[in-house]
Design a protein around this motif. Structure first.
Motif, PDB file in Angstrom:
ATOM      1  N   GLU A   1     -24.451  11.876  47.738  1.00 28.69           N
ATOM      2  CA  GLU A   1     -24.621  10.788  46.773  1.00 28.69           C
ATOM      3  C   GLU A   1     -25.801   9.967  47.262  1.00 28.69           C
ATOM      4  OE1 GLU A   1     -24.176   8.374  43.512  1.00 28.69           O
ATOM      5  OE2 GLU A   1     -23.167  10.260  43.935  1.00 28.69           O
ATOM      6  N   ARG A   2     -26.968  10.169  46.604  1.00 27.42           N
ATOM      7  CA  ARG A   2     -28.221   9.561  47.062  1.00 27.42           C
ATOM      8  C   ARG A   2     -28.510  10.025  48.499  1.00 27.42           C
ATOM      9  NH1 ARG A   2     -25.338   6.054  44.338  1.00 27.42           N
ATOM     10  NH2 ARG A   2     -24.546   4.944  46.141  1.00 27.42           N
ATOM     11  N   ASP A   3     -28.610   9.113  49.472  1.00 21.98           N
ATOM     12  CA  ASP A   3     -28.975   9.500  50.837  1.00 21.98           C
ATOM     13  C   ASP A   3     -27.772   9.866  51.698  1.00 21.98           C
ATOM     14  OD1 ASP A   3     -31.641   9.059  50.294  1.00 21.98           O
ATOM     15  OD2 ASP A   3     -31.550   6.948  50.866  1.00 21.98           O
ATOM     16  N   ALA A   4     -26.570   9.614  51.213  1.00 23.13           N
ATOM     17  CA  ALA A   4     -25.364   9.892  52.001  1.00 23.13           C
ATOM     18  C   ALA A   4     -24.957  11.351  51.830  1.00 23.13           C
ATOM     19  CB  ALA A   4     -24.229   8.963  51.572  1.00 23.13           C
ATOM     20  N   VAL A   5     -24.837  12.070  52.947  1.00 25.69           N
ATOM     21  CA  VAL A   5     -24.446  13.481  52.929  1.00 25.69           C
ATOM     22  C   VAL A   5     -23.341  13.692  53.956  1.00 25.69           C
ATOM     23  CG1 VAL A   5     -25.219  15.871  53.147  1.00 25.69           C
ATOM     24  CG2 VAL A   5     -26.811  14.125  52.342  1.00 25.69           C
TER      25      VAL A   5
ATOM     26  N   ARG B   1     -30.908  18.808  59.571  1.00 22.25           N
ATOM     27  CA  ARG B   1     -30.327  17.523  59.953  1.00 22.25           C
ATOM     28  C   ARG B   1     -28.864  17.710  60.310  1.00 22.25           C
ATOM     29  NH1 ARG B   1     -29.736  13.762  54.664  1.00 22.25           N
ATOM     30  NH2 ARG B   1     -28.558  12.532  56.172  1.00 22.25           N
ATOM     31  N   HIS B   2     -28.349  16.762  61.124  1.00 22.46           N
ATOM     32  CA  HIS B   2     -26.935  16.781  61.461  1.00 22.46           C
ATOM     33  C   HIS B   2     -26.145  16.112  60.342  1.00 22.46           C
ATOM     34  CE1 HIS B   2     -28.152  17.531  65.743  1.00 22.46           C
ATOM     35  NE2 HIS B   2     -27.092  18.311  65.647  1.00 22.46           N
ATOM     36  N   VAL B   3     -25.127  16.802  59.873  1.00 22.58           N
ATOM     37  CA  VAL B   3     -24.287  16.294  58.785  1.00 22.58           C
ATOM     38  C   VAL B   3     -22.895  16.022  59.337  1.00 22.58           C
ATOM     39  CG1 VAL B   3     -23.236  16.832  56.553  1.00 22.58           C
ATOM     40  CG2 VAL B   3     -25.597  17.523  57.024  1.00 22.58           C
ATOM     41  N   GLY B   4     -22.385  14.816  59.079  1.00 18.04           N
ATOM     42  CA  GLY B   4     -21.054  14.458  59.551  1.00 18.04           C
ATOM     43  C   GLY B   4     -19.976  15.294  58.900  1.00 18.04           C
TER      44      GLY B   4
END
Length: 766
Positions: free
Chosen positions: A561-565, A531-534
């Protein structure tokens, strides 16, 4: 208060402590006997607990306690001798007596009247032998001696002198509180949490102070080497001066200098050795002090389980279900603060498993399962975390029913709900006020559900995940820190200052090369685990000056943190450290993106990052469009060359207008007449930005951008689309193809184009 009253108060307090310990034995033993009523060891343990309580109540004059514990003991003795087979109603009555004893022994609890005692004794007598119940019902002011003569069981019972549980010196000195004793006989004292925190703080500072000896030792070692060099220099000088015909006085002065240098070196060697030994011993003692202070805050997980097995049993009986709670790892050590905060979430999850998870015996038998349901709780340490796995062998979650409720409550459209995965569906159960029950009952449908559990787990900087298998049960997986006083962290450097990221929130660390960074919709990303990660700069989030490093490789911490990467770019990885958490001064209020402070081994301060708060800061920057781009190239190289832009448009007027605007701003500009021409130019030369139209002959802008994003060498290049088409669907087509910015020609003006270019690639020169 008279001395007699003081003595009585002290004895009553002892009786309360005794009752607390013995009722725990009774609860555990009775629950085990309900599963197997003939367990000799459990019958013996329960009988002795009731007998001890009877003796303790007699000593302190609590007559109600004597009466209740006596009939309980009678029942257990009958079961031991085989004259009674314990049924569910016997266990219910014995557990009721256990609760009654605790109410009697607890100061300030609801009063227990004579009628309550009479009713309970009568109940027990009816269960034992209805024909003799009239002879054993105690009156409100019954005679203890009469009770002893008429009510003792016929079988001999060993009486373990209750007075041995009361130390003689406590009776003679009633003002002094008696320390409790554990099962192993260790003395237990009550210490406030504030004192434990202060002790841990002082021990951690002591440990840090011992580390400061290392630089002094290193300096002394350097001085010792310098003196050795000085001695060798004197020897060389002496040899050279011998041939010069030195006088006697000069030779003596040189010899004195050598002697003084040798003596000072010898003294320095001795002092260095002593300081080294002292530092080693001081470090060992400080480490032991710190470990001991930390251990004082740790408690076995069993402390939070007191009463839970009983609660599951009673709740199951209320609902007409047969349920057994199995626990593994109850001796796992946990920080007392974490333990206190886990009690409410654990209770809710257990009640949830009993109410929602386990089916009725009839339903289980129809499904081919045993009539008795099982809830399993497994507790363990893993990678510095406390891991709780709570599972049941019930029916699991009815996903179709859940999907229907989501639609009924207008949380999602029917079409969207139909496409939701199992993981996405289960996430709705953690929403505030969400329940699978249509009506409010004593246990369910009150709007306080798994969201409360998730909230508490988040406060502990932990995570919770729900998994289920339809018809086979559900499983909750919780991970929380073992302690809130100590955190295992990755220490990094940002703008020459140290910051710590808790390891519990770190996915990985990595080095990113410039070619691994891609531009998507005006933002920088990199590829991580499919996946693309910011990508964001820690310096912007922490409001520190940007990095001045000339190294092209970025040091990145991937946080979750949960779904935020997101990937957070830092300047340097210092290393992994165990940090003692030092709360910030409350006068500062909530410091953005920071949760606490700590001290490194050398005494330097480090700030511990609040990852959840930091991710909120990232979202805020994204929503306001203020997220800064990280320069992907060497800063020195960027200063030597102007940035190059390729303009692709089939309109001569538009091409020239854009070219002149960009040249006047200092950019170097090349042009192409259509998509095919632009593609050929892109593959032949280097550019920092592509500006393209959509509708063009031979190859349109969408095809051009698609080709560019598929090329490994060009895929990270920023792309701006400038088109007459201003509809939302046209804009979406361009962005979906891979464009970073979409500008409509209808609203085109000089500043709009130039501002967009600066946002994408910065000024003409860095």
């Amino acid at each position: 208060m008279t001395p007699e009253q003081m003595r009585d108060a002290s004895l009553l307090e002892l009786f309360s402590l005794e009752a607390e310990a013995q009722t725990q034995v009774l609860n555990a033993g009775l629950l085990a006997l309900e599963r197997n009523p003939t367990q000799a060891d459990q019958l013996e343990a329960c009988m002795r607990a009731a007998h001890s309580l009877k003796g303790a109540a007699r000593i302190v004059g609590v007559e109600a306690g004597v009466s209740v514990s006596h009939v309980m003991e009678d029942c257990l003795v009958c079961a031991q001798e085989g004259r009674l087979y314990l049924q569910h109603e016997h266990i219910d009555a014995l557990l009721q007596g256990t609760d009654l004893l605790m109410r009697i022994a607890t100061p300030g609890s609801a009063n227990v009247g004579p009628a309550d005692i009479e009713a309970y004794v009568a109940l027990m007598e009816r269960l034992l032998d209805p024909s003799t119940s009239s002879t054993r019902v105690a009156s409100p002011a019954f005679d203890v001696s009469h009770l002893l003569m008429t009510s003792e069981p016929a079988a001999p019972v060993i009486d373990p002198e209750p007075v041995q549980r009361i130390e003689p010196e406590v009776i003679s000195e009633p003002a002094r509180r008696t320390p409790r004793r554990t099962e192993g006989g260790e003395r237990v004292l009550r210490v406030t949490a504030e004192r434990l925190n202060s002790l841990l703080d002082l021990s951690s500072k002591s440990l840090v102070e011992t580390q400061r000896l290392k630089p002094y030792l290193a300096a002394l070692q350097r001085l010792k080497r310098m003196q050795s060099s000085g001695l060798r220099a004197l020897d060389t000088l002496s040899e050279q001066l011998k041939h010069a015909g030195l006088g006697h006085e000069t030779q003596e002065a040189l010899a004195d200098a050598r002697r003084i240098m040798a003596e000072s070196q010898h003294l320095l060697s001795e002092q260095t050795a002593e300081l080294d030994e002292f530092g080693w011993h001081a470090g060992q003692r400080a480490q032991l002090l710190y470990d001991t202070a930390l251990a004082c805050r740790m408690r076995p997980f069993a402390d939070v389980l007191v009463g839970q097995e009983r609660m599951v049993r009673d709740l199951g009986r209320t609902l007409g279900k047969q349920i057994r709670l199995e626990i593994e790892g109850e001796k796992t050590q946990v920080d007392r603060d974490v333990l206190e905060k886990l009690e409410a979430p654990l209770t809710h999850l257990l009640r949830n498993a009993v109410d929602h998870g386990i089916e009725s015996p009839e339903q289980r038998l129809l499904a081919g399962k045993p009539g008795e349901g099982v809830i399993r709780l497994h507790v363990s340490h893993q990678a510095g975390l406390l891991v709780l796995e709570l599972s049941d062998d019930g029916a699991g979650v009815d996903l179709e029913r859940l999907r229907q409720i989501i639609v009924e409550r207008q949380l999602s459209t029917a079409a969207t709900a139909a496409q939701l995965s199992e993981e996405e569906l289960l996430s709705f159960l953690f929403l505030p006020g969400f329940s699978l029950r249509d009506t409010v009952t004593e246990l369910s449908g009150r709007g306080v559900g798994l969201d409360a559990v998730q909230h508490m787990v988040r406060l502990l900087r932990g995570a919770i995940v729900l998994e289920q298998t339809s018809g086979r049960g559900s499983r909750f997986h919780l991970e929380v820190p073992l302690t809130l006083s100590v955190v295992r962290s990755l220490v990094v450097e940002v703008a020459d200052e140290a910051y710590a990221f808790p390891l519990a929130h770190i996915e990985r660390m990595c080095d990113l090369r410039p070619e691994e960074i891609v531009q998507l919709e005006g933002r920088q990303h990199f590829w991580h685990e499919g996946r693309h990660v910011g990508l964001v700069a820690a310096s912007q989030l922490l409001q520190r000056p940007p990095s001045q490093s000339e190294d092209e490789t970025l040091k990145v911490v991937v946080i979750r943190e949960r779904d935020a990467v997101y990937g957070v770019a830092v300047e340097r990885f210092i290393g992994e450290r165990t940090l003692v958490v030092l709360p910030l001064d409350p006068r500062l209020g909530k410091v953005q993106d920071i949760s606490a402070g700590a001290l490194l081994d050398d005494g330097a301060a480090v700030l511990i990052v609040d990852v959840e708060d930091m991710l909120r800061s990232v979202d805020k920057l994204l929503n306001t469009g203020r997220l800064e781009r990280i320069d992907r190239r060497n800063r020195h190289t960027a200063e030597l060359a102007r940035k190059r832009i390729l303009v692709v448009d089939d309109s001569l007027t538009v091409r020239e207008l854009q070219r002149k605007l960009l040249i006047n701003r200092g950019y170097e500009v090349a042009v192409a007449v259509d998509g095919m021409d632009g593609w050929n130019v892109l593959r032949a030369e280097h550019f920092d930005l592509l500006i393209t139209d959509i509708d063009m002959p031979r190859m349109d802008g969408i095809e051009l951008v698609t080709l560019l994003r598929r090329d490994n060498r060009l895929q990270s290049m920023p792309v701006m689309v400038v088109s007459y088409k201003d509809r939302e669907e046209d804009r979406r087509r361009g962005l979906d193809a891979g464009a970073d910015y979409y500008l409509a020609k209808a609203s085109f003006h000089d500043d709009a184009l130039l501002d967009a270019v600066v946002e994408l690639i910065g000024g003409a020169q860095s």
